[in-house]
Each structure stands twice: as structure tokens, then as C-alpha cells.
Design a protein around this motif. Structure first.
Motif, PDB file in Angstrom:
ATOM      1  N   VAL A 242       0.864  -1.183   0.000  1.00  0.00           N
ATOM      2  CA  VAL A 242       0.000   0.000   0.000  1.00  0.00           C
ATOM      3  C   VAL A 242       0.897   1.229   0.000  1.00  0.00           C
ATOM      4  O   VAL A 242       1.763   1.362   0.857  1.00  0.00           O
ATOM      5  CB  VAL A 242      -0.929   0.026   1.229  1.00  0.00           C
ATOM      6  CG1 VAL A 242      -1.690   1.350   1.299  1.00  0.00           C
ATOM      7  CG2 VAL A 242      -1.908  -1.144   1.195  1.00  0.00           C
ATOM      8  N   GLU A 243       0.674   2.133  -0.956  1.00  0.00           N
ATOM      9  CA  GLU A 243       1.458   3.362  -1.027  1.00  0.00           C
ATOM     10  C   GLU A 243       0.548   4.573  -1.201  1.00  0.00           C
ATOM     11  O   GLU A 243      -0.482   4.500  -1.863  1.00  0.00           O
ATOM     12  CB  GLU A 243       2.452   3.292  -2.192  1.00  0.00           C
ATOM     13  CG  GLU A 243       3.471   2.176  -2.079  1.00  0.00           C
ATOM     14  CD  GLU A 243       4.485   2.190  -3.203  1.00  0.00           C
ATOM     15  OE1 GLU A 243       5.151   3.238  -3.394  1.00  0.00           O
ATOM     16  OE2 GLU A 243       4.605   1.169  -3.901  1.00  0.00           O
ATOM     17  N   CYS A 244       0.952   5.682  -0.602  1.00  0.00           N
ATOM     18  CA  CYS A 244       0.258   6.971  -0.721  1.00  0.00           C
ATOM     19  C   CYS A 244      -1.229   6.849  -0.402  1.00  0.00           C
ATOM     20  O   CYS A 244      -2.087   7.147  -1.245  1.00  0.00           O
ATOM     21  CB  CYS A 244       0.465   7.562  -2.109  1.00  0.00           C
ATOM     22  SG  CYS A 244       2.175   7.958  -2.470  1.00  0.00           S
ATOM     23  N   PRO A 245      -1.579   6.415   0.821  1.00  0.00           N
ATOM     24  CA  PRO A 245      -2.990   6.261   1.175  1.00  0.00           C
ATOM     25  C   PRO A 245      -3.701   7.608   1.258  1.00  0.00           C
ATOM     26  O   PRO A 245      -3.084   8.639   1.533  1.00  0.00           O
ATOM     27  CB  PRO A 245      -2.935   5.590   2.549  1.00  0.00           C
ATOM     28  CG  PRO A 245      -1.629   6.044   3.122  1.00  0.00           C
ATOM     29  CD  PRO A 245      -0.686   6.104   1.951  1.00  0.00           C
ATOM     30  N   SER A 246      -5.014   7.555   1.022  1.00  0.00           N
ATOM     31  CA  SER A 246      -5.857   8.746   1.129  1.00  0.00           C
ATOM     32  C   SER A 246      -7.179   8.314   1.742  1.00  0.00           C
ATOM     33  O   SER A 246      -7.924   7.534   1.146  1.00  0.00           O
ATOM     34  CB  SER A 246      -6.078   9.372  -0.252  1.00  0.00           C
ATOM     35  OG  SER A 246      -6.890  10.531  -0.152  1.00  0.00           O
ATOM     36  N   LEU A 247      -7.459   8.796   2.951  1.00  0.00           N
ATOM     37  CA  LEU A 247      -8.633   8.370   3.701  1.00  0.00           C
ATOM     38  C   LEU A 247      -9.885   9.061   3.177  1.00  0.00           C
ATOM     39  O   LEU A 247      -9.897  10.277   2.956  1.00  0.00           O
ATOM     40  CB  LEU A 247      -8.435   8.684   5.180  1.00  0.00           C
ATOM     41  CG  LEU A 247      -9.490   8.157   6.154  1.00  0.00           C
ATOM     42  CD1 LEU A 247      -9.506   6.633   6.155  1.00  0.00           C
ATOM     43  CD2 LEU A 247      -9.233   8.701   7.558  1.00  0.00           C
ATOM     44  N   SER A 248     -10.953   8.279   2.997  1.00  0.00           N
ATOM     45  CA  SER A 248     -12.217   8.829   2.502  1.00  0.00           C
ATOM     46  C   SER A 248     -12.832   9.763   3.534  1.00  0.00           C
ATOM     47  O   SER A 248     -12.555   9.654   4.738  1.00  0.00           O
ATOM     48  CB  SER A 248     -13.191   7.703   2.170  1.00  0.00           C
ATOM     49  OG  SER A 248     -13.492   6.946   3.335  1.00  0.00           O
ATOM     50  N   PRO A 249     -13.691  10.700   3.100  1.00  0.00           N
ATOM     51  CA  PRO A 249     -14.307  11.635   4.053  1.00  0.00           C
ATOM     52  C   PRO A 249     -15.075  10.939   5.171  1.00  0.00           C
ATOM     53  O   PRO A 249     -15.115  11.448   6.296  1.00  0.00           O
ATOM     54  CB  PRO A 249     -15.237  12.469   3.166  1.00  0.00           C
ATOM     55  CG  PRO A 249     -14.598  12.432   1.812  1.00  0.00           C
ATOM     56  CD  PRO A 249     -14.008  11.056   1.702  1.00  0.00           C
ATOM     57  N   ASP A 250     -15.695   9.777   4.888  1.00  0.00           N
ATOM     58  CA  ASP A 250     -16.430   9.079   5.936  1.00  0.00           C
ATOM     59  C   ASP A 250     -15.533   8.196   6.802  1.00  0.00           C
ATOM     60  O   ASP A 250     -16.004   7.551   7.741  1.00  0.00           O
ATOM     61  CB  ASP A 250     -17.579   8.261   5.344  1.00  0.00           C
ATOM     62  CG  ASP A 250     -17.105   7.148   4.410  1.00  0.00           C
ATOM     63  OD1 ASP A 250     -15.889   6.874   4.356  1.00  0.00           O
ATOM     64  OD2 ASP A 250     -17.956   6.558   3.720  1.00  0.00           O
ATOM     65  N   ARG A 253     -12.706   4.039   4.190  1.00  0.00           N
ATOM     66  CA  ARG A 253     -11.918   3.456   3.101  1.00  0.00           C
ATOM     67  C   ARG A 253     -10.643   4.259   2.879  1.00  0.00           C
ATOM     68  O   ARG A 253     -10.575   5.437   3.209  1.00  0.00           O
ATOM     69  CB  ARG A 253     -12.738   3.440   1.808  1.00  0.00           C
ATOM     70  CG  ARG A 253     -13.909   2.460   1.809  1.00  0.00           C
ATOM     71  CD  ARG A 253     -14.984   2.897   0.835  1.00  0.00           C
ATOM     72  NE  ARG A 253     -15.575   4.153   1.256  1.00  0.00           N
ATOM     73  CZ  ARG A 253     -16.166   5.023   0.416  1.00  0.00           C
ATOM     74  NH1 ARG A 253     -16.188   4.757  -0.881  1.00  0.00           N
ATOM     75  NH2 ARG A 253     -16.696   6.129   0.874  1.00  0.00           N
ATOM     76  N   VAL A 254      -9.680   3.577   2.283  1.00  0.00           N
ATOM     77  CA  VAL A 254      -8.422   4.218   1.915  1.00  0.00           C
ATOM     78  C   VAL A 254      -8.171   3.969   0.436  1.00  0.00           C
ATOM     79  O   VAL A 254      -8.166   2.819  -0.020  1.00  0.00           O
ATOM     80  CB  VAL A 254      -7.245   3.655   2.746  1.00  0.00           C
ATOM     81  CG1 VAL A 254      -5.908   4.030   2.127  1.00  0.00           C
ATOM     82  CG2 VAL A 254      -7.306   4.173   4.181  1.00  0.00           C
ATOM     83  N   ALA A 255      -8.005   5.042  -0.326  1.00  0.00           N
ATOM     84  CA  ALA A 255      -7.546   4.918  -1.709  1.00  0.00           C
ATOM     85  C   ALA A 255      -6.028   4.877  -1.685  1.00  0.00           C
ATOM     86  O   ALA A 255      -5.388   5.539  -0.865  1.00  0.00           O
ATOM     87  CB  ALA A 255      -8.036   6.095  -2.538  1.00  0.00           C
ATOM     88  N   PHE A 256      -5.441   4.086  -2.581  1.00  0.00           N
ATOM     89  CA  PHE A 256      -3.991   3.965  -2.580  1.00  0.00           C
ATOM     90  C   PHE A 256      -3.496   3.470  -3.934  1.00  0.00           C
ATOM     91  O   PHE A 256      -4.285   3.001  -4.765  1.00  0.00           O
ATOM     92  CB  PHE A 256      -3.523   3.012  -1.468  1.00  0.00           C
ATOM     93  CG  PHE A 256      -3.944   1.580  -1.658  1.00  0.00           C
ATOM     94  CD1 PHE A 256      -3.069   0.640  -2.201  1.00  0.00           C
ATOM     95  CD2 PHE A 256      -5.213   1.154  -1.295  1.00  0.00           C
ATOM     96  CE1 PHE A 256      -3.447  -0.688  -2.371  1.00  0.00           C
ATOM     97  CE2 PHE A 256      -5.601  -0.172  -1.455  1.00  0.00           C
ATOM     98  CZ  PHE A 256      -4.715  -1.098  -2.003  1.00  0.00           C
ATOM     99  N   LYS A 257      -2.211   3.595  -4.147  1.00  0.00           N
ATOM    100  CA  LYS A 257      -1.592   3.019  -5.336  1.00  0.00           C
ATOM    101  C   LYS A 257      -0.905   1.728  -4.935  1.00  0.00           C
ATOM    102  O   LYS A 257      -0.247   1.648  -3.892  1.00  0.00           O
ATOM    103  CB  LYS A 257      -0.634   4.004  -6.001  1.00  0.00           C
ATOM    104  CG  LYS A 257       0.550   4.442  -5.156  1.00  0.00           C
ATOM    105  CD  LYS A 257       1.432   5.417  -5.919  1.00  0.00           C
ATOM    106  CE  LYS A 257       2.752   5.630  -5.204  1.00  0.00           C
ATOM    107  NZ  LYS A 257       3.646   6.564  -5.901  1.00  0.00           N
ATOM    108  N   LYS A 258      -1.073   0.716  -5.792  1.00  0.00           N
ATOM    109  CA  LYS A 258      -0.581  -0.628  -5.499  1.00  0.00           C
ATOM    110  C   LYS A 258       0.328  -1.092  -6.623  1.00  0.00           C
ATOM    111  O   LYS A 258       0.008  -0.943  -7.802  1.00  0.00           O
ATOM    112  CB  LYS A 258      -1.760  -1.588  -5.354  1.00  0.00           C
ATOM    113  CG  LYS A 258      -1.391  -3.044  -5.131  1.00  0.00           C
ATOM    114  CD  LYS A 258      -2.643  -3.892  -4.986  1.00  0.00           C
ATOM    115  CE  LYS A 258      -2.297  -5.356  -4.767  1.00  0.00           C
ATOM    116  NZ  LYS A 258      -3.521  -6.182  -4.563  1.00  0.00           N
TER     117      LYS A 258
END
Length: 347
Positions: A242-250, A253-258
Motif C-alpha cells: 500500500v502506497e500513498c494512502p488517502s482516507l475517505s471523508p467518511d 476506506r483508503v484509496a492507494f496506489k498498489k
């Protein structure tokens, strides 16, 4: 060869070198001048007031050639490709939340450039400055605006390779207390305190409790998603790749580059979304390699940068794996969706 001939050869060589140097300087000067000239067909940009509390606005670093290149610019969030308002504030990387911004800047010197992080108020006035030890790459602000984080390369220049080192810093914008590197935190891996000389952190993203954050930690050639605690100054590993996570407003979830096997070494990533409760990973509909820390426009949509004619363009894609990517703005990077000031967490 006589002494006179040698002197003539030396003089000719010096003249040629001087000519090459002069031509190089003139060429560089011409390129710099062209960068300050707006290109036909580019976005319409005018100087004006940019605020970090105007609702329904999108602020980003303008990459279009012209007098406002690298400045923070503002557009309606509903029309990201519309006319831009330029602020005169230049940043390499930027993010903002609740009226607080973090702007990573280059300080041009006669011998070499240095870098700094400046904390901005809602009117883009500087409230604090901090030295950054290398080339800036990531920036984030907590939802309440209390904490800011940034990442810099201090060795190597790309996440795609293996020969790099990073520093991730966190600052309390209320007190000014700075943690220059998350390497000062205690690492808990597989339930035990973990020590390794090669630990690196990058890509901080904050929860809305002014305590919890997520980031990437790398050690022994493996990247880990970690959950951090600003009070106890600890980070705990959660999962790998998991790299460069970004937490969702709620916060679910975490968006990330894989990194995906079989892809080129210099373009190894795909965008995914991780459900923190179930552990389920969802690949997104973006087929290209994304070297960015994606931004959540809302709970259903992600925005990120890809290389473009002027450096980078912004794209959006649904967060549930459906749909397809769509370019929303050219010559833009480091987006932040401006929302009204909110207060979270402990005092």
C-alpha cells in the motif's frame, strides 16, 4: 607543436567554450521567457483573491505556461476546467482543509535550491515556515486544519525505483510543534516493537479525530499501510503493498496506489480502494499507472494527476471500481476541495 601553436589552440578552445556557455545561458533564458508566455488555447487565468474557506471551490497548482505558472489557482468545483483565479502564491505541492493550507516551496539559491513548507491561513497569508530536507512530494492537512504533513525525497527522486529515502513530517499548526520525521515514532509490526535502519515513511493522510492518521512505511523492500496515533506517537502496520494512502471523508476506506506484478518498473502502480473494516480491495477503472496521492472529491469520487502536456492534468474516477476515468482539468496538480471550516477531535 610549438609553444605559440599551443597557446593558439588553448585560446581557440576557450573561445569555443565561452560561446557554448553563452549559447546555453541564452537558450535557458529564452526557455524561461517562453514559460512566462501564455499558450494559445490554454486556460483563461486572471489574478484575484483566492480563499481557503470559499465553499464549493477547487484550489490547485496551476501548471499552464504564462505569468501565473506554479501559482495556486481557484476554480468552481462544479467547473474544474473553467476560468482560473490566480493567487500569486507559488507552490510545488499543496493541500488545504478548514481554512488551513500547507504549501511546499522551492527557495532558489545561487548554487542550489532549498525547500520549505509554509503554513497558510484562509487568505493565503503565511503563519509559519519550516525547512524541508529534500524535494517535496506529498502534502496533507487534517480535516480540522489543526495538523499538516509533508513528505520529501532526501535520496533518489522516484518512488518507482528502490534507491530512495524519504522524510515525512507532521506539525501541529496550533502550537507549532514539529515532528521532523515519523521515524521518531515507535513502530509496532506483527504485535511487536520493530527497529530497522531502513525504515521510511511517506504519504500521510489524517482522520477527523485529530489523532489518527495513515501513511506508508517501507522496510526491507516491502511497503506497509500503517495506522498512526499522534498522542502515543506510535505507528502500527496493517497490510502490505500500500502506497500513498488517502482516507475517505467518511473514514471507512483508503484509496492507494498498489504495485502490480508484470507492469513496467517505471510505471508499476494501479489505483485501488481498501475497505478498512472488511479488508476488501477494489481495483479502480483507471488503467494507467498513477504516481500520486489521490484526493477524495466526495465519498464516491477520486481525483488524481497524470502526466500532461504542461506537466500534469487532473482526472476523476468512481471509487467503487465502476465507470471510467475522465479528465477534468489540464495543466493542474495538487488539488484541494475547499469546504467550510469545521472542528473535530480533542483540544
Amino acid at each position: 607543436m610549438t609553444l605559440r601553436t599551443r597557446i593558439l589552440v588553448l585560446v581557440c578552445a576557450l573561445v569555443v567554450l565561452a560561446g557554448v556557455a553563452t549559447a546555453s545561458v541564452l537558450h535557458a533564458s529564452a526557455r524561461a521567457e517562453r514559460r512566462n508566455e501564455a499558450r494559445p488555447g490554454g486556460p483563461r487565468i486572471t489574478a484575484g483573491r483566492v480563499s481557503l474557506t470559499d465553499p464549493r471551490r477547487l484550489v490547485f497548482r496551476n501548471m499552464a505556461w504564462g505569468p501565473h505558472r506554479d501559482e495556486l489557482t481557484s476554480v468552481p468545483a462544479s467547473d474544474p476546467s473553467g476560468p482560473r483565479t490566480a493567487s500569486k502564491v507559488k507552490c510545488l505541492r499543496f493541500y488545504a482543509a478548514s481554512g488551513t493550507g500547507v504549501c511546499l516551496q522551492a527557495v532558489h539559491g545561487t548554487v542550489r535550491d532549498t525547500y520549505r513548507a509554509v503554513i497558510l491561513d484562509a487568505g493565503l497569508r503565511v503563519t509559519a515556515r519550516y525547512d524541508v530536507p529534500g524535494i517535496p512530494s506529498r502534502a496533507r492537512v487534517s480535516p480540522s486544519g489543526r495538523y499538516a504533513a509533508w513528505t520529501a525525497f532526501v535520496g533518489g527522486d522516484s518512488y518507482a525505483g528502490t534507491n530512495f529515502s524519504t522524510r515525512a513530517a507532521v506539525v501541529d499548526t496550533r502550537t507549532g510543534r514539529l515532528t521532523p520525521s515519523l521515524e521518531a515514532y515507535r513502530v509496532v509490526k506483527d504485535g511487536r516493537t520493530y527497529h530497522a535502519a531502513d525504515v521510511n515513511f511517506w504519504g500521510v493522510t489524517f482522520a477527523d479525530d485529530d489523532r489518527t492518521f495513515y501513511a506508508t512505511m517501507a522496510t526491507h523492500g516491502t511497503t506497509h499501510l500503517v495506522r498512526g496515533d499522534l498522542r502515543t506517537r506510535t505507528v502500527t502496520t496493517l497490510r502490505t503493498n500500500v502506497e500513498c494512502p488517502s482516507l475517505s471523508p467518511d473514514g471507512t476506506r483508503v484509496a492507494f496506489k498498489k504495485r502490480v506484478k508484470g507492469l513496467p518498473q517505471d510505471a508499476p502502480w494501479r489505483l485501488y480502494v481498501l475497505d478498512l473494516r472488511t479488508g476488501r480491495e477494489t481495483p479502480l477503472a483507471e488503467p494507467r499507472s498513477v504516481d500520486d496521492q489521490a484526493v477524495w472529491r466526495d465519498d464516491h469520487t477520486l481525483v488524481y494527476a497524470l502526466p500532461g502536456d504542461y506537466g500534469a492534468d487532473l482526472y476523476m474516477v468512481p471509487s467503487d471500481g465502476t465507470g471510467k476515468p475522465r479528465r477534468i482539468s489540464t495543466a493542474a496538480v495538487s488539488p484541494a476541495y475547499v469546504r467550510p471550516r469545521v472542528t473535530f477531535g480533542a483540544s
